[in-house]
Write a protein that holds these residues in place. Structure first.
Motif, short mmCIF file in Angstrom:
data_model
loop_
_atom_site.label_atom_id
_atom_site.label_comp_id
_atom_site.label_asym_id
_atom_site.label_seq_id
_atom_site.Cartn_x
_atom_site.Cartn_y
_atom_site.Cartn_z
N VAL A 1 35.92 -50.11 -2.45
CA VAL A 1 36.36 -48.83 -3.44
C VAL A 1 36.45 -49.41 -4.90
CG1 VAL A 1 38.41 -47.25 -3.97
CG2 VAL A 1 37.62 -47.79 -1.58
N VAL A 2 35.77 -48.96 -5.73
CA VAL A 2 35.52 -49.58 -7.09
C VAL A 2 36.33 -48.53 -8.08
CG1 VAL A 2 33.94 -50.26 -8.84
CG2 VAL A 2 33.42 -50.58 -6.60
N THR A 3 36.90 -49.14 -9.06
CA THR A 3 37.64 -48.53 -10.03
C THR A 3 36.64 -48.18 -11.09
OG1 THR A 3 39.81 -49.62 -9.48
CG2 THR A 3 39.78 -48.42 -11.80
N SER A 4 36.49 -46.93 -11.41
CA SER A 4 35.72 -46.48 -12.53
C SER A 4 36.55 -45.69 -13.54
CB SER A 4 34.42 -45.55 -12.33
OG SER A 4 33.73 -45.16 -13.27
N SER A 5 36.26 -44.62 -14.47
CA SER A 5 37.13 -44.21 -15.26
C SER A 5 36.61 -42.82 -15.71
CB SER A 5 36.96 -45.00 -16.68
OG SER A 5 37.58 -44.20 -17.72
N LEU A 6 37.43 -42.02 -15.89
CA LEU A 6 36.98 -40.39 -16.35
C LEU A 6 36.17 -40.69 -17.44
CD1 LEU A 6 39.97 -38.08 -16.23
CD2 LEU A 6 38.33 -38.61 -14.63
N ALA A 7 36.06 -41.79 -18.21
CA ALA A 7 35.19 -41.78 -19.40
C ALA A 7 33.56 -41.87 -18.80
CB ALA A 7 35.25 -43.49 -19.92
N ALA A 8 33.61 -41.89 -17.52
CA ALA A 8 32.22 -41.96 -16.96
C ALA A 8 31.59 -40.64 -16.71
CB ALA A 8 31.93 -42.67 -15.56
N VAL A 9 32.38 -39.58 -16.84
CA VAL A 9 32.01 -38.23 -16.57
C VAL A 9 32.13 -37.33 -17.81
CG1 VAL A 9 33.30 -38.06 -14.39
CG2 VAL A 9 34.39 -37.05 -16.15
N MET A 10 32.35 -37.97 -19.14
CA MET A 10 32.43 -37.24 -20.41
C MET A 10 31.14 -36.95 -21.10
SD MET A 10 35.33 -36.62 -21.29
CE MET A 10 35.15 -36.49 -23.20
N THR B 1 33.88 -44.71 -5.51
CA THR B 1 34.72 -44.95 -6.62
C THR B 1 35.58 -44.03 -6.93
OG1 THR B 1 32.86 -43.37 -7.80
CG2 THR B 1 32.33 -45.78 -7.71
N VAL B 2 36.68 -44.69 -7.73
CA VAL B 2 37.87 -43.79 -8.11
C VAL B 2 37.84 -43.67 -9.61
CG1 VAL B 2 40.41 -44.03 -8.41
CG2 VAL B 2 39.24 -44.57 -6.19
N LEU B 3 38.02 -42.69 -10.19
CA LEU B 3 37.74 -42.28 -11.63
C LEU B 3 39.16 -41.86 -12.08
CD1 LEU B 3 34.91 -41.63 -10.21
CD2 LEU B 3 34.43 -40.69 -12.43
N PRO B 4 40.15 -42.79 -12.56
CA PRO B 4 41.33 -42.34 -13.42
C PRO B 4 41.45 -41.99 -14.68
CG PRO B 4 41.09 -44.70 -13.06
CD PRO B 4 40.02 -44.26 -12.53
N ALA C 1 36.02 -40.04 2.36
CA ALA C 1 35.82 -40.60 1.02
C ALA C 1 34.57 -41.47 0.75
CB ALA C 1 37.08 -41.32 0.60
N GLY C 2 33.88 -41.68 1.95
CA GLY C 2 32.69 -42.60 1.86
C GLY C 2 31.64 -42.07 1.20
N GLY C 3 31.08 -42.76 -0.18
CA GLY C 3 29.88 -42.39 -0.69
C GLY C 3 30.25 -41.28 -1.83
N LYS C 4 31.47 -41.20 -1.99
CA LYS C 4 32.02 -40.34 -3.13
C LYS C 4 32.49 -40.89 -4.45
CE LYS C 4 32.27 -36.24 -0.11
NZ LYS C 4 31.86 -37.01 1.21
N ARG C 5 32.37 -40.10 -5.23
CA ARG C 5 33.09 -40.32 -6.72
C ARG C 5 34.65 -39.48 -6.48
NH1 ARG C 5 30.13 -38.52 -11.95
NH2 ARG C 5 30.98 -40.21 -12.73
N LEU C 6 35.64 -40.14 -6.65
CA LEU C 6 36.79 -39.37 -6.47
C LEU C 6 37.57 -39.38 -8.02
CD1 LEU C 6 37.62 -41.22 -3.28
CD2 LEU C 6 37.12 -39.02 -3.48
N LEU C 7 37.59 -38.34 -8.65
CA LEU C 7 38.24 -37.98 -9.71
C LEU C 7 39.77 -37.94 -9.55
CD1 LEU C 7 36.63 -35.81 -12.64
CD2 LEU C 7 38.98 -35.80 -12.39
N ILE C 8 40.58 -38.64 -10.27
CA ILE C 8 41.99 -38.67 -10.07
C ILE C 8 42.73 -38.30 -11.23
CG2 ILE C 8 44.05 -39.83 -8.96
CD1 ILE C 8 41.67 -40.03 -7.32
N CYS C 9 43.17 -36.90 -11.10
CA CYS C 9 43.72 -36.45 -12.67
C CYS C 9 44.69 -35.48 -12.27
CB CYS C 9 42.77 -36.16 -13.45
SG CYS C 9 43.41 -35.52 -15.18
#
Length: 372
Positions: free
Chosen positions: A145-154, A218-221, A285-293
């Motif tokens: 599981v890799v931490t990304s960011s909501l910045a990656a969807v903007m 990936t988890v996108l906070p 959750a496998g293979g998913k982008r998970l946008l956490i907001c």
């Protein structure tokens, strides 16, 4: 790919284990019965982890990884672990050069949308480093599981309101950085670096999935709030989102270059930690982008909420009221329902978060006007 079905006998590697989010991830993992190995950049940072988690005995250990982009940096750390929570990553660069911490040297002539990159710097290379080590030595790993960011969807919003979700990518900012180079804004560098790093995760996995027994998520906070477990002695030592919130709400300052809008998306760090851990145990959750907001709110609206919860702090002049007559329009928001459903989450609301943060700051003596 199967997720971790039980915590019994399962060892999870948490990179950057002394970070704001990572400390809560470690705590939740240990509370749920996992064994945890954390990485830190120095022995001094590891000593604070001993203070926090020493009561768990041999269920917790830490190892030093001084340079996360060095070839083979995580080779030893991944051995014998069953999952990885990769939270170690640079936040941003203070340099005006995209060759700095938050970016890359140059892109290849290949299509960026396919994630084909030639030379990468720490934001991207640090992520690839852990994946390469997992490929070589992670024989027991089931999920990364890799931490990304909501910045990656903007993307640039010209006709608000806009709702972003996991189908969106911030490739616009990668293109801008390619075009403008060192002249690009700090915001562009940050958004581009997060986009490149996350695309690199899925590109790497697709290229090697026939060789491995694990999958990725990936988890996108957004702006991550809540009480900190870090070894922070004074308010001036706060970093990241907690520092931003402190400056905006407690000090009423508006000079952060990455947050020029009058509103922000948010989630509580404890909910994000739960998301990270559940992403290991939920097969879907496998293979998913998970946008956490949990939602978005204006900075003045936040001050108004704190005022409603703790009017005594304003009546005594400890906290600033800002401009209570101003109204904030939310120009864009984020849909966190998909991840919420997959991971079985319940988000804390901003009233709960704000009260916990103000209480934590007050306990630490950081609400006085001369606190530093």
């Amino acid at each position: 790919m199967p997720a971790l079905e039980t915590s019994a006998g399962q060892r999870v590697l948490v990179t950057g284990a002394n970070g704001f989010v990572a400390l809560w991830v470690v705590r939740v993992l240990l509370e749920q019965g996992f064994t945890v190995r954390g990485t830190v950049r120095s022995e001094s940072k590891g000593r604070h982890l001993d203070e926090l988690f020493g009561s768990y005995g041999d269920k917790f250990e830490w190892v030093v990884v001084e340079d996360i982009v060095k070839e083979g940096a995580f080779d030893e750390a991944v051995k014998g672990v069953h999952a990885i929570e990769h939270t170690a990553a640079p936040i941003s660069s203070t340099s005006d050069d995209p060759d700095g911490e938050s970016s890359f040297v140059r892109l290849s002539s290949n299509n960026v949308n396919n994630g084909l990159l030639e030379y990468l710097k720490p934001s991207v290379e640090g992520t690839l480093s852990i994946l390469r080590s997992a490929l070589k030595f992670g024989t027991d790993i089931k999920r990364v599981v890799v931490t990304s960011s909501l910045a990656a969807v903007m993307r640039t919003v010209t006709e608000p309101p806009v709702i972003f979700d996991e189908d969106d990518w911030a490739d616009e900012f990668v293109d801008t950085l390619k075009r403008e180079g060192r002249k690009a804004s700090e915001q562009v560098k940050y958004f581009a670096s997060k986009t490149l790093a996350e695309r690199a995760v899925f590109t790497f996995y697709d290229a090697h999935k026939s060789q491995i027994n694990w999958d990725v998520a990936t988890v996108l906070p957004p702006v991550v709030l809540g009480p900190t477990l870090q070894d922070v002695k004074k308010s001036s030592d706060l970093t990241g989102s907690p520092n931003l919130w402190y400056q905006k709400v407690v000090k009423d300052q508006d000079d952060d270059p990455l947050n020029t809008t009058p509103f922000y998306p948010y989630v509580d760090v404890r909910d994000l930690a739960a998301a990270h851990v559940n992403a290991l145990t939920k097969e879907a959750a496998g293979g998913k982008r998970l946008l956490i907001c949990a939602g978005s709110i204006g900075w003045q609206d936040t001050r108004d909420i704190v005022y409603s919860l703790r009017p005594d702090l304003y009546e005594s002049g400890v906290l600033p009221r800002g401009k209570p007559d101003s109204k904030t329009s939310i120009l864009w928001d984020y849909n966190g329902e998909k991840a919420k459903s997959i991971l079985g989450l319940e988000y804390r609301d901003i009233k709960h978060i704000a009260l916990d943060m103000i209480t934590d700051f007050e306990r630490r003596g950081w609400l006085s006007r001369d606190s530093v």
